[in-house]
Scaffold this active site. Structure first.
Site, PDB file in Angstrom:
ATOM      1  N   GLU A  19     -10.854 -10.084  14.124  1.00 52.92           N
ATOM      2  CA  GLU A  19      -9.910  -9.082  14.579  1.00 52.92           C
ATOM      3  C   GLU A  19     -10.700  -7.901  15.125  1.00 52.92           C
ATOM      4  OE1 GLU A  19      -5.971  -8.953  12.189  1.00 52.92           O
ATOM      5  OE2 GLU A  19      -7.584  -8.546  10.787  1.00 52.92           O
ATOM      6  N   SER A  78     -10.272  -4.986  14.501  1.00 58.41           N
ATOM      7  CA  SER A  78     -10.390  -3.934  13.502  1.00 58.41           C
ATOM      8  C   SER A  78     -11.577  -4.158  12.558  1.00 58.41           C
ATOM      9  CB  SER A  78      -9.098  -3.846  12.693  1.00 58.41           C
ATOM     10  OG  SER A  78      -8.848  -5.076  12.048  1.00 58.41           O
ATOM     11  N   ASP A 125     -14.058  -6.364   3.486  1.00 63.13           N
ATOM     12  CA  ASP A 125     -13.691  -7.446   4.397  1.00 63.13           C
ATOM     13  C   ASP A 125     -13.799  -7.027   5.865  1.00 63.13           C
ATOM     14  OD1 ASP A 125     -11.511  -5.792   4.387  1.00 63.13           O
ATOM     15  OD2 ASP A 125     -10.044  -7.339   3.892  1.00 63.13           O
ATOM     16  N   ARG A 126     -14.312  -5.817   6.098  1.00 62.97           N
ATOM     17  CA  ARG A 126     -14.570  -5.407   7.469  1.00 62.97           C
ATOM     18  C   ARG A 126     -16.050  -5.106   7.605  1.00 62.97           C
ATOM     19  NH1 ARG A 126      -9.927  -1.376   9.516  1.00 62.97           N
ATOM     20  NH2 ARG A 126      -8.149  -2.570   8.734  1.00 62.97           N
ATOM     21  N   ASP A 168     -13.034  -2.482   0.533  1.00 64.66           N
ATOM     22  CA  ASP A 168     -12.957  -3.755  -0.177  1.00 64.66           C
ATOM     23  C   ASP A 168     -13.835  -4.830   0.445  1.00 64.66           C
ATOM     24  OD1 ASP A 168     -11.314  -3.939   2.077  1.00 64.66           O
ATOM     25  OD2 ASP A 168     -10.072  -5.484   1.146  1.00 64.66           O
ATOM     26  N   SER A 189      -7.929  -1.239   0.692  1.00 65.41           N
ATOM     27  CA  SER A 189      -8.895  -1.531   1.742  1.00 65.41           C
ATOM     28  C   SER A 189      -9.531  -0.301   2.377  1.00 65.41           C
ATOM     29  CB  SER A 189      -8.192  -2.381   2.786  1.00 65.41           C
ATOM     30  OG  SER A 189      -9.105  -3.008   3.600  1.00 65.41           O
ATOM     31  N   HIS A 190      -9.287  -0.069   3.664  1.00 65.17           N
ATOM     32  CA  HIS A 190      -9.941   1.036   4.373  1.00 65.17           C
ATOM     33  C   HIS A 190      -9.212   2.358   4.164  1.00 65.17           C
ATOM     34  CE1 HIS A 190      -6.711  -0.430   6.814  1.00 65.17           C
ATOM     35  NE2 HIS A 190      -6.706   0.694   7.497  1.00 65.17           N
ATOM     36  N   LYS A 232     -30.005  -9.951  14.198  1.00 63.82           N
ATOM     37  CA  LYS A 232     -31.227  -9.202  14.479  1.00 63.82           C
ATOM     38  C   LYS A 232     -31.451  -9.024  15.973  1.00 63.82           C
ATOM     39  CE  LYS A 232     -33.922 -13.348  13.445  1.00 63.82           C
ATOM     40  NZ  LYS A 232     -34.081 -13.944  14.769  1.00 63.82           N
ATOM     41  N   ASP A 244     -16.013  -1.829   4.743  1.00 64.08           N
ATOM     42  CA  ASP A 244     -14.934  -0.957   4.265  1.00 64.08           C
ATOM     43  C   ASP A 244     -14.805  -0.997   2.744  1.00 64.08           C
ATOM     44  OD1 ASP A 244     -13.817  -3.482   4.046  1.00 64.08           O
ATOM     45  OD2 ASP A 244     -11.809  -2.818   4.606  1.00 64.08           O
ATOM     46  N   THR A 287      -1.455  -9.832  13.896  1.00 58.98           N
ATOM     47  CA  THR A 287      -2.412  -9.041  13.132  1.00 58.98           C
ATOM     48  C   THR A 287      -2.322  -9.341  11.642  1.00 58.98           C
ATOM     49  OG1 THR A 287      -2.380  -7.302  14.764  1.00 58.98           O
ATOM     50  CG2 THR A 287      -3.013  -6.665  12.538  1.00 58.98           C
ATOM     51  N   ARG A 336       0.845  -1.206   0.000  1.00 58.52           N
ATOM     52  CA  ARG A 336       0.000   0.000   0.000  1.00 58.52           C
ATOM     53  C   ARG A 336       0.865   1.234   0.000  1.00 58.52           C
ATOM     54  NH1 ARG A 336      -4.870  -1.660   4.129  1.00 58.52           N
ATOM     55  NH2 ARG A 336      -4.955  -3.757   3.279  1.00 58.52           N
TER      56      ARG A 336
END
Ligand code: VG1
Ligand code: CO
Length: 531
Positions: free
Chosen positions: A371, A373, A287-288, A285, A115-116, A384, A283, A352, A23
């Site tokens: 995680e 995050s 995955d969060r 991409d 990602s984020h 629900k 996020d 991580t 990144r």
């Protein structure tokens, strides 16, 4: 006939993939041959060689995606790749990309995302290489990419006169290589149908149409297109009221596509104001995930524990397959461990980053992981009864109060000194405002499956009463260093369960700042983000 061209290049020495891929600022990727070099290094690292390999290629729609797609296509042709599977428009979430690799049994995939991290000409881009199991490349592979990148002298690519279009579903050939453009959402939705009970969810949402309100925030990342397919088409909810920021934008509307209380504040405010029962965001991409109930925000450390506790009852996939084991990243609170102990499940504490969960899952020793995050092993959460579930959870297991302080764009040297300072401390047995230090650990992980060792994954300061704090440096930032301070305190006193997190942790946070001397090293009075 496609012509191949070989040109000389200068290596860069900073192409070491971090927590999840390489990144950097877009401007860095735009330097002469910077992206080309990295893609060449990836091609030379592909397991079993690039000749005859198949790859899934796509990303989260951020700025610079198309330029890099074109580079990958040219280098793939030259490297003898047999086939590229490209989701339409090059748009694919990270979990959907992972699924495409597994389902099509490809050699791997290249996911174009930071990602984020924010996107746009002055912001970040990222390239992740994923391997055969669908997961991010493990460290031995990323180290190899890095080694090759440092000594690259030549680039070989196909000299293609025109931009390759991947906006229409179908197959095309470039030289001997096939590019298959597919609907990127279909397969993912089919997978979700295997995991969750779609009929039950649809029935619940339709029956309670007038009383139960759901709002999904795509944060202008890639998940809006999945959200629309799932919530509108599959579950029949009205688009306007159920989705927000669902169009992918190359700069995410100028915001951080990071689902937390700071960056998803618009969702948080709407949930409160409009009395929405279930709010969720993901996020850039996908995955969060962040989950909000009407009156409560469920921390990701807790939500993974809640999911683990109820999985066999509530999620058909686990009802059928059972649960083999649980895993969390080291800084994530230990709520999950308590579930594992009570249910007598094997559990793991890994460094991580998702690459560490892959081996455990492949070996059949971990079914649910998470995680702090905002990443959970299951991308889509059905909660629900989130509020009820979380309270029930505290009643059984006690509460692990948890928070994370991020200090972004700190001077790198100051950040390294801070970590070294913690390593040099001699404070075991000392009392800080009632917190007695029991251990100071420099976290190291030995992968139980392949034996590889990852050192210096974060400093942990533990206290006699089971509290702890962790300090580590981010591996996903693109500028300076980001210091993450994680703070955790356990309570099994029911009268404390409803206490506000920041309030409950305040004394321990003070001790953590004092011991780490964070202000002295960095000059920062306050964190950039609190989650
Ligand atoms: C951060 C998170 C980590 C996560 C990683 C990638 O890493 O802390 O838990 O796995 O981002 O997530 P770091 O090294 O900056 O702390 V993603 O959604 O950005 O791929
Ligand atoms: Co992500």
């Amino acid at each position: 006939m496609v012509e191949l061209r070989t040109v000389s290049t200068q290596p860069y020495n900073d192409q070491k993939p971090g927590t999840s891929g390489l990144r950097k600022r877009v401007k860095v990727f735009q330097q002469q041959n910077y992206t080309e070099n990295f893609i060449q290094a990836v091609m030379e690292t592909i397991e079993g060689g690039s000749k005859g390999a198949t790859l899934v290629v796509g990303g989260d729609g951020r700025y610079y995606l198309d330029e890099v797609m074109q580079i990958i296509i040219k280098f793939s042709v030259a490297a003898g790749i047999k086939k590229l599977i490209v989701p339409q428009h090059g748009l694919v979430s990270t979990p959907a990309g992972s699924h495409l690799i597994r389902k099509n049994k490809t050699t791997g995939g290249i996911l174009l995302t930071a990602s984020h991290n924010p996107g746009g000409p002055d912001k970040d881009f990222g390239i992740k290489y994923n391997v055969r199991n669908g997961g991010p490349a493990p460290e031995n592979v990323t180290n190899k990419i890095f080694d090759i990148s440092k000594s690259l002298k030549k680039l070989t690519y196909a000299d293609l006169p025109d931009r390759v279009d991947y906006s229409q579903i179908g197959s095309q050939k470039i030289g001997d290589m096939e590019i298959q453009v597919i609907d990127g959402i279909d397969d993912y939705v089919a997978l979700m149908k295997e995991i969750f009970d779609f009929d039950a969810i649809r029935c619940f949402l339709q029956t309670n149409k007038d009383t139960f309100k759901l709002l999904f925030d795509g944060m202008h990342g890639v998940t809006g297109i999945y959200g629309e397919r799932l919530f509108v088409k599959e579950f029949g909810l009205p688009k306007e009221e159920s989705l927000m920021r669902s169009t992918p934008l190359s700069d995410f509307g100028g915001e951080h596509p990071d689902p937390n209380l700071t960056y998803a504040h618009e969702l948080v405010e709407r949930v409160e104001k409009e009395k929405i029962d279930f709010g969720a965001a993901s996020d850039g991409d996908g995955d969060r995930n962040m989950v909000l109930g009407k009156n409560a925000f469920v921390t990701p450390s807790d939500s993974v524990a809640v999911i683990a506790h109820y999985a066999r009852e509530a999620i058909p996939y686990f009802r059928k397959n059972g649960i083999n084991g649980l895993a969390r990243s080291m800084p994530t609170s230990r709520a999950l461990d308590l579930v594992a102990e009570k249910q007598q499940l094997e559990h793991f504490e890994v460094p991580t980053g998702w690459k560490f969960f892959g081996n455990l899952m492949d070996a059949g020793r971990c079914s649910i992981c998470g995680e702090e995050s905002f990443g959970t092993g299951s991308d889509h959460v059905r909660e629900k009864d989130g509020v009820w579930a979380i309270l029930e959870h505290y009643k059984i297991y006690g509460r692990n109060f948890f928070t994370r302080y991020d200090y972004e764009e700190v001077d790198s040297e100051a950040a390294n000194n801070l970590i070294q300072g913690l390593r040099d401390l001699n404070i075991v047995g000392k009392n800080f405002d009632g917190f007695i230090v029991s251990d100071v650990e420099d976290f190291e992980y030995r992968d139980p499956i392949d034996g590889s060792v990852s050192s210096h994954q974060g400093m942990i300061v533990k206290f006699k009463d089971g509290s702890r704090f962790v300090v580590r440096l981010s591996g996903t930032g693109a500028q300076g260093a980001t210091i993450r301070l994680y703070i955790e305190k356990y309570s099994n006193n029911p009268s404390e369960y409803a206490t506000d997190t920041q309030q409950a942790l305040e004394p321990l946070i003070r001790v953590a700042l004092d011991i780490s001397r964070l202000k002295q090293y960095t000059g920062r009075e306050k964190p950039t983000v609190i989650t």
